[in-house]
Design a protein around this motif. Structure first.
Motif, PDB file in Angstrom:
ATOM      1  N   GLN A 109       0.736  -1.224   0.262  1.00 36.10           N
ATOM      2  CA  GLN A 109      -0.071  -0.097   0.017  1.00 36.10           C
ATOM      3  C   GLN A 109       0.758   1.130  -0.065  1.00 36.10           C
ATOM      4  OE1 GLN A 109      -2.261   0.443   3.526  1.00 36.10           O
ATOM      5  NE2 GLN A 109      -0.739  -0.233   4.985  1.00 36.10           N
ATOM      6  N   LYS A 110       0.199   2.640  -0.239  1.00 35.82           N
ATOM      7  CA  LYS A 110       1.122   3.768  -0.475  1.00 35.82           C
ATOM      8  C   LYS A 110       1.077   4.101   0.974  1.00 35.82           C
ATOM      9  CE  LYS A 110      -0.907   5.029  -4.825  1.00 35.82           C
ATOM     10  NZ  LYS A 110      -1.593   5.948  -5.602  1.00 35.82           N
ATOM     11  N   CYS A 111       2.178   4.746   1.153  1.00 37.29           N
ATOM     12  CA  CYS A 111       2.764   5.518   2.290  1.00 37.29           C
ATOM     13  C   CYS A 111       1.377   6.667   2.565  1.00 37.29           C
ATOM     14  CB  CYS A 111       3.843   6.447   2.226  1.00 37.29           C
ATOM     15  SG  CYS A 111       4.295   7.801   3.547  1.00 37.29           S
ATOM     16  N   PRO A 112       0.888   6.970   3.707  1.00 40.29           N
ATOM     17  CA  PRO A 112      -0.309   7.930   3.621  1.00 40.29           C
ATOM     18  C   PRO A 112       0.500   9.326   3.516  1.00 40.29           C
ATOM     19  CG  PRO A 112       0.416   7.018   5.897  1.00 40.29           C
ATOM     20  CD  PRO A 112       0.894   6.245   4.940  1.00 40.29           C
ATOM     21  N   LEU A 113       1.609   9.640   3.609  1.00 43.72           N
ATOM     22  CA  LEU A 113       1.979  11.070   3.513  1.00 43.72           C
ATOM     23  C   LEU A 113       2.549  11.377   1.951  1.00 43.72           C
ATOM     24  CD1 LEU A 113       2.771  13.485   4.835  1.00 43.72           C
ATOM     25  CD2 LEU A 113       4.817  12.703   5.769  1.00 43.72           C
ATOM     26  N   CYS A 114       3.364  10.489   1.495  1.00 45.35           N
ATOM     27  CA  CYS A 114       4.085  11.093   0.401  1.00 45.35           C
ATOM     28  C   CYS A 114       3.609  10.877  -1.273  1.00 45.35           C
ATOM     29  CB  CYS A 114       5.451  10.616   0.316  1.00 45.35           C
ATOM     30  SG  CYS A 114       6.080   8.882   0.339  1.00 45.35           S
ATOM     31  N   PRO A 115       2.920   9.852  -1.634  1.00 35.49           N
ATOM     32  CA  PRO A 115       2.925   8.463  -1.152  1.00 35.49           C
ATOM     33  C   PRO A 115       3.789   7.224  -1.804  1.00 35.49           C
ATOM     34  CG  PRO A 115       0.972   9.018  -2.736  1.00 35.49           C
ATOM     35  CD  PRO A 115       2.329  10.123  -2.738  1.00 35.49           C
ATOM     36  N   SER A 116       4.681   7.010  -1.316  1.00 37.32           N
ATOM     37  CA  SER A 116       5.632   6.039  -1.919  1.00 37.32           C
ATOM     38  C   SER A 116       5.186   4.685  -1.744  1.00 37.32           C
ATOM     39  CB  SER A 116       7.097   6.083  -1.162  1.00 37.32           C
ATOM     40  OG  SER A 116       7.736   5.023  -1.507  1.00 37.32           O
ATOM     41  N   MET A 117       5.421   3.731  -2.379  1.00 38.13           N
ATOM     42  CA  MET A 117       5.126   2.390  -2.243  1.00 38.13           C
ATOM     43  C   MET A 117       6.180   1.574  -1.473  1.00 38.13           C
ATOM     44  SD  MET A 117       2.092   2.120  -3.502  1.00 38.13           S
ATOM     45  CE  MET A 117       1.988   0.145  -3.647  1.00 38.13           C
ATOM     46  N   THR A 118       7.189   2.180  -0.698  1.00 33.41           N
ATOM     47  CA  THR A 118       8.454   1.577  -0.405  1.00 33.41           C
ATOM     48  C   THR A 118       8.251   1.576   1.408  1.00 33.41           C
ATOM     49  OG1 THR A 118       9.449   1.570  -2.228  1.00 33.41           O
ATOM     50  CG2 THR A 118      10.724   1.027  -0.438  1.00 33.41           C
ATOM     51  N   GLN A 119       7.739   0.620   1.790  1.00 32.00           N
ATOM     52  CA  GLN A 119       7.902   0.788   3.483  1.00 32.00           C
ATOM     53  C   GLN A 119       8.447  -0.422   4.032  1.00 32.00           C
ATOM     54  OE1 GLN A 119       4.135   1.216   2.399  1.00 32.00           O
ATOM     55  NE2 GLN A 119       4.687   2.949   1.465  1.00 32.00           N
TER      56      GLN A 119
ATOM     57  N   ARG B  24       0.322  -4.569  20.464  1.00 31.14           N
ATOM     58  CA  ARG B  24      -0.920  -3.755  20.146  1.00 31.14           C
ATOM     59  C   ARG B  24      -0.877  -3.499  18.719  1.00 31.14           C
ATOM     60  NH1 ARG B  24       1.741  -1.250  24.285  1.00 31.14           N
ATOM     61  NH2 ARG B  24       0.685  -0.524  26.097  1.00 31.14           N
ATOM     62  N   ARG B  25       0.093  -3.177  17.989  1.00 32.75           N
ATOM     63  CA  ARG B  25       0.077  -3.106  16.618  1.00 32.75           C
ATOM     64  C   ARG B  25       1.292  -3.132  15.939  1.00 32.75           C
ATOM     65  NH1 ARG B  25      -2.070   3.340  16.708  1.00 32.75           N
ATOM     66  NH2 ARG B  25      -0.562   3.937  18.137  1.00 32.75           N
ATOM     67  N   CYS B  26       1.467  -3.158  14.622  1.00 31.63           N
ATOM     68  CA  CYS B  26       2.601  -2.927  13.666  1.00 31.63           C
ATOM     69  C   CYS B  26       2.801  -1.645  13.329  1.00 31.63           C
ATOM     70  CB  CYS B  26       2.655  -3.878  12.597  1.00 31.63           C
ATOM     71  SG  CYS B  26       2.530  -5.747  12.931  1.00 31.63           S
ATOM     72  N   TYR B  27       4.201  -1.188  13.117  1.00 31.16           N
ATOM     73  CA  TYR B  27       4.426   0.279  12.688  1.00 31.16           C
ATOM     74  C   TYR B  27       5.365   0.039  11.443  1.00 31.16           C
ATOM     75  CZ  TYR B  27       2.835   1.358  17.630  1.00 31.16           C
ATOM     76  OH  TYR B  27       2.194   1.232  18.509  1.00 31.16           O
ATOM     77  N   PHE B  28       5.112   0.883  10.540  1.00 30.82           N
ATOM     78  CA  PHE B  28       5.752   1.068   9.278  1.00 30.82           C
ATOM     79  C   PHE B  28       6.662   2.296   9.107  1.00 30.82           C
ATOM     80  CE2 PHE B  28       2.471  -2.138   8.925  1.00 30.82           C
ATOM     81  CZ  PHE B  28       3.004  -3.356   8.635  1.00 30.82           C
ATOM     82  N   ARG B  29       7.597   2.225   8.412  1.00 28.27           N
ATOM     83  CA  ARG B  29       8.398   3.511   8.026  1.00 28.27           C
ATOM     84  C   ARG B  29       8.509   3.512   6.491  1.00 28.27           C
ATOM     85  NH1 ARG B  29      14.286   5.030   9.644  1.00 28.27           N
ATOM     86  NH2 ARG B  29      14.987   3.273   8.011  1.00 28.27           N
ATOM     87  N   CYS B  30       7.982   4.636   6.123  1.00 23.97           N
ATOM     88  CA  CYS B  30       8.089   5.068   4.498  1.00 23.97           C
ATOM     89  C   CYS B  30       9.692   4.990   4.416  1.00 23.97           C
ATOM     90  CB  CYS B  30       7.343   6.213   4.269  1.00 23.97           C
ATOM     91  SG  CYS B  30       7.763   6.507   2.593  1.00 23.97           S
ATOM     92  N   GLU B  31      10.319   4.775   3.411  1.00 20.76           N
ATOM     93  CA  GLU B  31      11.811   4.662   3.002  1.00 20.76           C
ATOM     94  C   GLU B  31      12.009   6.133   2.219  1.00 20.76           C
ATOM     95  OE1 GLU B  31      14.130   2.980   4.638  1.00 20.76           O
ATOM     96  OE2 GLU B  31      12.289   2.392   5.574  1.00 20.76           O
ATOM     97  N   HIS B  32      10.935   6.663   1.777  1.00 20.85           N
ATOM     98  CA  HIS B  32      11.101   7.887   0.943  1.00 20.85           C
ATOM     99  C   HIS B  32      10.840   9.115   1.826  1.00 20.85           C
ATOM    100  CE1 HIS B  32      11.158  10.155  -2.649  1.00 20.85           C
ATOM    101  NE2 HIS B  32       9.693  10.737  -2.513  1.00 20.85           N
TER     102      HIS B  32
END
Length: 214
Positions: A3-13, A21-29
């Motif tokens: 899925q796309k990054c909710p900010l930039c939106p790159s496809m590379t996370q 509680r949950r997973c956290y992902f980081r956008c590499e862009h």
């Protein structure tokens, strides 16, 4: 992730952290860290948590906390400016502090001051304190914040900043279920470069961005 990054939106996370509680992902862009969208609360659940907050304009401790953004903003803006407090919450206080200094401040909050009319104007400054980390669609909301600021105007933010994965694993800030978008200095530098802003980091959690004039 696909899925796309909710900010930039790159496809590379990449997976940044995982707990019970949950997973956290980081956008590499753009380096935004964001919680798994599948774990988001409903609007009703989210509002119920905000209603538990006891922030009040009569609380001197809260005013001292907000002074961390008020004082550096006041040092940068001329007298009698028009501003907007975006995400003012159930007990607006920042606006009163700025009005006490001669400025005019409109209010907007999707839950507690949902006045869309104020979003049709532009302002000399926009404040957004302890709110940006709640944005489910930070790319959309970031664009909205920028549109609200006049050229030469200021966007004053307060949010805790991501440092690294090790610090994040011990960070209480991530445990609030309404906190879903986590910014770092690198993220704000990316946005400033992309969107034509000057950025100034004040202390550990205040970010002042000035929109460049044409």
């Amino acid at each position: 992730m696909s899925q796309k990054c909710p900010l930039c939106p790159s496809m590379t996370q990449t997976l940044f952290h995982q707990d019970k509680r949950r997973c956290y992902f980081r956008c590499e862009h753009c380096y935004l860290v964001f919680a798994d969208p599948a774990t988001r609360l409903s609007p009703e659940q989210e509002k119920a948590i905000y209603q538990q907050h006891e922030n009040s304009p009569h609380d001197e401790g809260y005013r001292t906390f907000l002074n961390r953004v008020v004082e550096p903003l006041l040092a940068r803006i001329p007298p009698a400016q028009q501003g907007l407090d975006f995400g003012c919450g159930p007990g607006p206080t920042l606006s009163l502090m700025l009005e006490d200094k001669g400025h005019s401040v409109a209010l907007y909050d999707p839950f507690f001051a949902p006045n869309d009319a104020v979003l049709k104007s532009v302002y000399d400054f926009v404040t957004c304190t302890e709110a940006i980390e709640h944005f489910y669609c930070p790319g959309k909301e970031w664009g909205q914040l920028l549109r609200l600021v006049k050229p030469g105007g200021w966007l004053a933010l307060m949010t805790k900043l991501v440092k690294d994965a090790d610090a994040f694993s011990r960070w209480h800030y991530k445990n609030d279920p309404t906190h879903v978008s986590f910014f770092s200095r690198e993220t704000f530098c990316f946005l400033a470069d992309r969107d034509g802003l000057d950025v100034d980091f004040v202390g550990n959690d205040v970010i002042l961005l000035r929109k460049k004039t044409a």
